[in-house]
Design a protein around this motif. Structure first.
Motif, PDB file in Angstrom:
ATOM      1  N   GLY A 234       7.745  13.429  15.988  1.00  0.00           N
ATOM      2  CA  GLY A 234       6.763  14.333  16.573  1.00  0.00           C
ATOM      3  C   GLY A 234       5.720  14.818  15.589  1.00  0.00           C
ATOM      4  O   GLY A 234       5.437  14.173  14.582  1.00  0.00           O
ATOM      5  N   ASP A 255       5.991   9.566  20.658  1.00  0.00           N
ATOM      6  CA  ASP A 255       7.078   9.912  19.740  1.00  0.00           C
ATOM      7  C   ASP A 255       8.270   8.976  19.945  1.00  0.00           C
ATOM      8  O   ASP A 255       8.206   8.014  20.720  1.00  0.00           O
ATOM      9  CB  ASP A 255       7.478  11.380  19.905  1.00  0.00           C
ATOM     10  N   ASP A 258       9.448   8.390  23.508  1.00  0.00           N
ATOM     11  CA  ASP A 258       8.631   7.439  24.272  1.00  0.00           C
ATOM     12  C   ASP A 258       9.058   6.007  23.974  1.00  0.00           C
ATOM     13  O   ASP A 258       9.208   5.179  24.882  1.00  0.00           O
ATOM     14  CB  ASP A 258       7.149   7.606  23.918  1.00  0.00           C
ATOM     15  N   LYS A 276      -0.225   7.627  30.019  1.00  0.00           N
ATOM     16  CA  LYS A 276      -0.823   8.385  28.927  1.00  0.00           C
ATOM     17  C   LYS A 276      -2.354   8.340  29.003  1.00  0.00           C
ATOM     18  O   LYS A 276      -3.023   9.356  28.761  1.00  0.00           O
ATOM     19  CB  LYS A 276      -0.333   7.845  27.582  1.00  0.00           C
ATOM     20  N   PHE A 287      -0.872  14.070  24.713  1.00  0.00           N
ATOM     21  CA  PHE A 287       0.549  13.721  24.747  1.00  0.00           C
ATOM     22  C   PHE A 287       1.126  13.983  26.133  1.00  0.00           C
ATOM     23  O   PHE A 287       1.124  15.112  26.626  1.00  0.00           O
ATOM     24  CB  PHE A 287       1.344  14.520  23.711  1.00  0.00           C
ATOM     25  N   SER A 289       4.700  13.038  27.711  1.00  0.00           N
ATOM     26  CA  SER A 289       5.983  12.483  27.281  1.00  0.00           C
ATOM     27  C   SER A 289       6.570  11.541  28.332  1.00  0.00           C
ATOM     28  O   SER A 289       6.337  11.688  29.532  1.00  0.00           O
ATOM     29  CB  SER A 289       6.978  13.609  26.992  1.00  0.00           C
ATOM     30  N   SER A 290       7.358  10.591  27.855  1.00  0.00           N
ATOM     31  CA  SER A 290       8.007   9.636  28.751  1.00  0.00           C
ATOM     32  C   SER A 290       8.948  10.346  29.718  1.00  0.00           C
ATOM     33  O   SER A 290       9.035   9.973  30.892  1.00  0.00           O
ATOM     34  CB  SER A 290       8.769   8.592  27.944  1.00  0.00           C
TER      35      SER A 290
END
Length: 299
Positions: A234, A255, A258, A276, A287, A289-290
């Protein structure tokens, strides 16, 4: 009439580029054509799969062999890549005739045989994809507990290159430019955009100074360029607010979560990048996130 192998290679590549994958092309090439494949790069061919078909056909065209045997092998190779779909095979046979190949007399397979072969080919392709993905995930987990953390940044580049290859994303490994003045960890193309990549795997989160290099590299690139900053642990709390202030909105953050989401199959690489890009373009968020992508997709 001497067969025009280049004409056939171009036409069949256009017909088959959305029907197959690179590994399948090589597998059938080795099994059916049984020759050493050479490279015949053509600037006007933008598809990697069409280029690979072109390479195999031009390679067998340069191989000394009986013309009828060559025609039979080429036809079998193309039909396998078409998964023996009747309409597509008929188009390929017409391309063979236009290119001057003697057409072998072979018994046409039944529809049941066609369907069985097609399903078998798809099953093998899926299995090979999953084996490669699981091997990359195993490598990721090994690196996470590596006794040589100083090498993980370079190993991360190799892991990302393997992932890009698995998803058949056009990419380039680490390179320098501007007479060696800039070191780029990697690059790839997604849709209309060219991404420069910065990979970081350090104990401490990345800070704004770590991103400055990538921001500068993107600013010195073409208008269709963006940056992907991959930091496994991160980044500091100041990074996202500062990126939001950047008028160009050209940097995406990713990160370790992901990367692992793609390696486990929770998301494809294309799904991750699409989400994204959409978040950055519509909401100004660098960002996404997944884990949030998966939750939003299932809600």
């Amino acid at each position: 009439m001497v067969p025009n192998i280049r004409l056939l290679a171009i036409e069949s590549g256009d017909l088959l580029k959305y029907e197959t994958v690179l590994k399948e092309i090589d597998r059938y090439g080795m099994a059916i054509l049984r020759i050493a494949v050479e490279r015949f790069p053509v600037d006007s061919i933008s598809s990697q799969r069409a280029q690979r078909i072109f390479d195999w056909l031009c390679s067998i065209g340069r191989t000394e062999m009986d013309p009828n045997a060559r025609a039979e092998a080429v036809r079998a190779f193309l039909h396998q890549l078409a998964h023996n779909k009747p309409e597509l095979c008929a188009q390929l046979d017409e391309a063979l005739r236009r290119s001057g190949f003697p057409m072998p007399r072979v018994a046409e397979p039944s529809r049941a045989e066609d369907a069985a072969r097609t399903e078998d080919a798809r099953r093998r392709t899926r299995q090979e994809f999953e084996r490669t993905r699981e091997a990359l995930l195993l490598r990721f987990d090994e690196l996470a507990v590596s006794a040589q953390p100083q090498r993980r940044g370079y190993d991360l580049q190799d892991l990302l290159n393997g992932l890009l290859s698995l998803y058949e994303v056009p990419s380039a490994r680490s390179f320098t430019r501007n007479e060696g003045g800039e070191q780029i960890d990697g690059a790839f193309r997604h849709g209309a955009w060219y991404y420069l990549v910065e990979c970081r795997w350090r104990r401490a989160p990345a800070d704004t100074r770590d991103l400055d290099g990538l921001v500068g590299q993107v600013s010195r690139s073409g208008k269709q360029s963006m940056g992907l900053f991959l930091s496994m642990n991160g980044w500091s709390e100041n990074v996202v607010p500062l990126l939001k202030q950047n008028a160009s909105k050209s940097i995406l953050l990713a990160d370790g979560g992901d990367l692992r989401a793609v390696l486990t199959g929770a998301l494809s690489f294309q799904e991750l990048l699409d989400a994204k890009e959409r978040s950055l373009s519509l909401e100004g968020e660098p960002f996404y996130s997944s884990s949030q992508i998966v939750r939003d997709r299932s809600s």
